[in-house]
Design an enzyme around this catalytic site. Structure first.
Site, PDB file in Angstrom:
ATOM      1  N   GLU A 115     -31.110 -12.876  -0.405  1.00 53.51           N
ATOM      2  CA  GLU A 115     -31.003 -11.915   0.688  1.00 53.51           C
ATOM      3  C   GLU A 115     -32.191 -10.961   0.817  1.00 53.51           C
ATOM      4  O   GLU A 115     -32.561 -10.588   1.931  1.00 53.51           O
ATOM      5  CB  GLU A 115     -29.720 -11.084   0.523  1.00 53.51           C
ATOM      6  CG  GLU A 115     -28.436 -11.860   0.708  1.00 53.51           C
ATOM      7  CD  GLU A 115     -28.253 -12.339   2.142  1.00 53.51           C
ATOM      8  OE1 GLU A 115     -28.482 -11.547   3.077  1.00 53.51           O
ATOM      9  OE2 GLU A 115     -27.921 -13.521   2.333  1.00 53.51           O
ATOM     10  N   SER A 496      37.876  -2.325   1.377  1.00 54.81           N
ATOM     11  CA  SER A 496      38.582  -1.678   0.269  1.00 54.81           C
ATOM     12  C   SER A 496      37.661  -1.154  -0.820  1.00 54.81           C
ATOM     13  O   SER A 496      38.130  -0.460  -1.731  1.00 54.81           O
ATOM     14  CB  SER A 496      39.591  -2.653  -0.349  1.00 54.81           C
ATOM     15  OG  SER A 496      40.616  -2.960   0.585  1.00 54.81           O
TER      16      SER A 496
END
Length: 847
Positions: A115, A496
């Protein structure tokens, strides 16, 4: 005189100004006549104008390079389980942030070779390289081709972090200006660290460490030279060097070898190293989404994500500690083993309930004309059960259907392997298949067979009693088919399972477990508009006067409503609200579970019962740390100093203060737990009795029945499960909590409980244990409660001064005292000392 001076002063000043200006111009006229001076002035003016225009066009409004000193790259959020192991991540960009010193020097040189080989020599801009890029740009102008960049690493940092990736000469100039400024602010190492942590390298990998994992399943420190060189070529365009394609693989090899050659030219590696590395294959691994098992957690991890977003936001714009950019570390009580047990138990229970009911239909639909593979992949519909797979129907004939999978492969579904009846039509499922349907299939030899996702669903939660930490959570069959979490989001009638809290209110207001309540018809006038409301038991009929315990064990609706009516519904709903179940109106129907709540809330309320009325908020996160390790949630979190010392230092041991909130009288909570232990031993959940350990709990079945429940557990671990359709409708008359929900609870919890000691429920201070006739509720003397599941005499828990009084005559009591005294005297005469048992027997019982 003063007025005259004031009138003449301004005109005199103006005259002098004109005279002086004129004198200056008079002096310039001879110079302006000279050609050299005139050209110099024009050039200077043009230069100044150009500088002004340059600043206006390029430099004005550029971001401050100094912001990079505080820049923090977006990092994923990581979740650790109960053992501290990373198990999940929330990421849109896969990134791992490292320091400059963490990167091997040879890896850095590979990137410099590919690079920016003069990186350590220039001041942000490589002018020869830039000139070459300008020539390349001019030569390709109008061709539609993209010119080579010519950017230095510093310019790439400026582009990626400050100004974006617009393709234009203007952006390139701005990039150069910023690069120059960055070099004034940051050191070369800081710039490289930003670059190596930020750069996109394909496979959703941002930064070199993430790319090393994505392409080679290694950390950067373990990479070999040829692998470093491959990663170094990716910034130019990861899509150009995809190892999955033939052309990409060839390009990658060529470019990698070029990078190795550049490293050798710069003297960073030897000829032998270059040749050896160039002889190596690429060696990349197959693409995979994450290093974590994406199937882990499912509904649990989605609930963690949802709560994190509520606390910190989703994106970086929302908060510096956002879920997808903040780099959070989350410590969770998630238990992988418990989660797997819970998931398997609920799934198998749903499949068992749904078996024989026919095919419920496709799990989704796509438009095959738009490219079935892409559409299928974009649907994100999948299934994680056994070897089942989601497929798209892409063609059909009279004898078979052609199906395709998200990986591009295809297969055949014979008509004979899809003959289960379709619920909507009653005909074979194969006849209902059409192109674009998404179906679930399993391998059957060389072909495939149709499978069915249960239409019924449900949720389950497992929670620690003494902390509120949720160990496991399953909110449906599969979170990939439906993200709707039925454990935390579905509001269902608890039936219940609400009754223990109704009786808790009654116990707080004068009743006892031995109180007699009439199990008989009960009607209530609700006003002219609603008229008379009559209640009934689930099985119909009535049993007359019975003890509270019997009413709970047998889940008698009439007894519950009568107890609620005598206690006062305002007190009942106040108790229910205090437990965090729901905020209901004081109507009697809420005493039978007509209100709505979630599995998570019910489990948390039952955990408070087992914890003697002290409640902890249910939690799926223990604490949250930011990217630097600072705990940012809970807000008042404090470390335990000295808790992890290898050896005791002789100082006082660390102590934790009392946590949680006392939401119920400890004695009342224990009485409820003691009563509901009978539900397991001889009530509606005897399917759990063979676990042979102290357990409490309550079944629940709502009208229809539309929902079936079981919630309960041990002194240390509580779990709850419900089953029902998302759009409530009848499950069938045979469906009850004890038949459907309790077996699922058992399948999940039995293996977990086997690893835990058989700890009994401990009574709090003040509770009196008294021998009681189980059916009549009367106090019993001289008889020791047996171990039979249905003994005539049991121990019952009473608050002080609430136990049944003596009910025998004085003469009988005196006769019992004489017998006890005679026994004591006989024991003494035989040389045996009088024991506590002799004393208790003489007192007529035990407290």
């Amino acid at each position: 005189m003063e007025e005259a001076r004031s009138e003449t002063a301004p005109s005199s000043f103006a005259y002098r100004l004109r005279r002086d200006a004129g004198g200056f111009l008079d002096r310039l006229r001879p110079l302006w006549g000279r050609r050299l001076f005139r050209w110099a002035a024009i050039l200077l003016g043009g230069f100044l104008l150009a500088c002004a225009l340059f600043w206006l066009i390029f430099a004005r409004g550029l971001p401050d390079a100094a912001t990079l000193l505080e820049y923090e790259p977006p990092l994923p959020t990581m979740v650790r389980d109960i053992n501290g192991q990373p198990v999940h991540s929330y990421a849109r960009e896969r990134r791992v942030q490292l320091q400059y010193s963490d990167y091997p020097p040879l890896l850095i040189r590979a990137y410099l070779a590919a690079e920016d080989k003069t990186f350590f020599d220039h001041h942000g801009v490589d002018f020869p390289g830039f000139a070459g890029a300008v020539v390349d740009y001019a030569s390709k102008l109008g061709s539609g081709q993209r010119a080579r960049g010519g950017s230095t690493i510093t310019q790439q940092v400026a582009k990626n972090l400050l100004i974006g990736d617009e393709y234009s000469p203007t952006r390139k100039v701005k990039e150069m200006i910023l690069a120059w400024r960055i070099e004034d602010v940051l050191s070369k190492k800081q710039i490289l660290e930003l670059y190596l942590n930020q750069i996109f390298l394909g496979r959703n990998a941002y930064g070199v460490q993430a790319a090393a994992r994505a392409y080679f399943d290694k950390d950067v420190a373990d990479l070999q030279l040829h692998e470093m060189a491959y990663l170094a070529i990716l910034p130019k365009g990861p899509a150009n060097y995809r190892p999955e394609s033939e052309t990409g693989h060839a390009r990658a090899l060529e470019r990698r070898n070029w990078a190795l050659g550049e490293m050798e030219k710069n003297g960073w590696i030897t000829d032998a190293q270059r040749d050896a590395a160039q002889a190596q294959p690429l060696g990349t691994v197959a693409a995979h989404g994450s290093s974590f098992d994406a199937r882990a957690g499912g509904y649990y991890m989605e609930e963690v994500r949802r709560r994190l977003i509520q606390l910190f936001g989703e994106k970086a714009e929302d908060s510096p500690n956002s879920v997808y950019a903040g780099g959070l570390w989350v410590r969770s009580p998630y238990d992988p083993v418990a989660q797997e047990r819970t998931q398997d138990a609920l799934r198998n229970g749903l499949l068992r309930f749904d078996a024989g009911r026919g095919w419920s239909g496709p799990v989704g639909h796509i438009n095959p004309d738009n490219g079935w593979q892409r559409e299928l992949a974009a649907s994100y519909i999948s299934v994680d059960y056994a070897s089942w797979r989601v497929a798209a129907v892409i063609g059909r004939s009279a004898s078979d259907a052609r199906i395709g999978f998200s990986d591009g492969t295809t297969g055949t579904l014979p008509a004979g392997m899809a003959q289960m009846s379709y619920r909507r039509t009653g005909g074979p499922a194969f006849d209902a298949l059409k192109p674009g349907d998404l179906i679930v299939v399993a391998r059957n030899g060389a072909s495939w067979a149709l499978r069915n996702i249960p239409e019924v669903s449900g949720g389950m939660v497992v929670e620690e009693v003494h902390s509120g930490r949720i160990r496991a959570m399953q909110g449906g069959f599969d979170s990939r088919l439906s993200s709707y979490n039925r454990a935390t989001q579905a509001l269902r009638q608890p039936g219940s399972t609400i009754k223990p809290f109704v009786y808790a209110a009654a116990l707080d207001n004068g009743m006892t477990p031995a109180s007699i309540i009439v199990d008989g018809p009960l009607c209530v006038y609700q006003g002219a508009g609603l008229g008379q409301k009559c209640f009934r038991n689930f099985s119909g009929g009535s049993a007359g006067p019975q003890t509270m315990r019997w009413g709970v064990e047998q889940s008698r609706n009439l007894m519950t409503v009568r107890a609620a009516s005598q206690t006062g519904m305002d007190r009942v709903v106040r108790t229910i609200k205090a437990m965090g179940i729901g905020d209901y109106q004081p109507y009697l129907s809420f005493a039978l579970g007509a209100g709505e709540t979630t599995v998570e809330r019910m489990v948390n309320a039952y955990a408070a019962l087992a914890n003697q009325g002290r409640q902890f908020p249910s939690k799926v996160m223990d604490y949250v740390q930011d990217r630097r390790g600072k705990v940012i949630w809970p807000e008042r979190w404090r470390p335990c100093e000295g808790c992890n010392m290898a050896n005791w230092d002789g100082k006082p041991m660390p102590r934790f203060g009392m946590e949680g909130k006392q939401v119920m009288n400890p004695m009342t909570a224990y009485q409820v737990v003691h009563i509901t232990e009978g539900v397991i031993q001889r009530g509606t959940a005897t399917v759990l009795a063979d676990l042979n350990r102290p357990l409490f709990g309550k079944t629940g079945t709502t009208n229809g029945p539309t929902n079936v429940w079981f919630v309960g557990g041990s002194p240390d671990l509580v779990a709850g499960v419900y089953i029902g359709y998302d759009q409530p409708r009848s499950l069938g008359g045979w469906a009850q909590g004890g038949r459907v929900a309790a077996p699922i609870w058992k399948a999940a919890m039995a293996p977990m409980l086997e690893t835990m000691p058989k700890t009994p429920f401990i009574a709090p201070a003040g509770v009196r244990m008294v021998a009681i006739d189980r059916r009549s509720g009367k106090r019993v003397y001289g008889v020791w409660p047996g171990t039979d599941p249905k003994p005539a005499v049991i121990w019952e828990a009473f608050k002080p001064e609430s136990e049944p009084r003596r009910s025998i005559r004085k003469e009988e009591a005196e006769e019992q005292a004489k017998v006890a005294a005679a026994r004591a005297a006989s024991a003494i005469s035989r040389g045996r000392q009088r024991t506590d048992a002799d004393f208790l027997e003489g007192q007529g019982g035990i407290y």
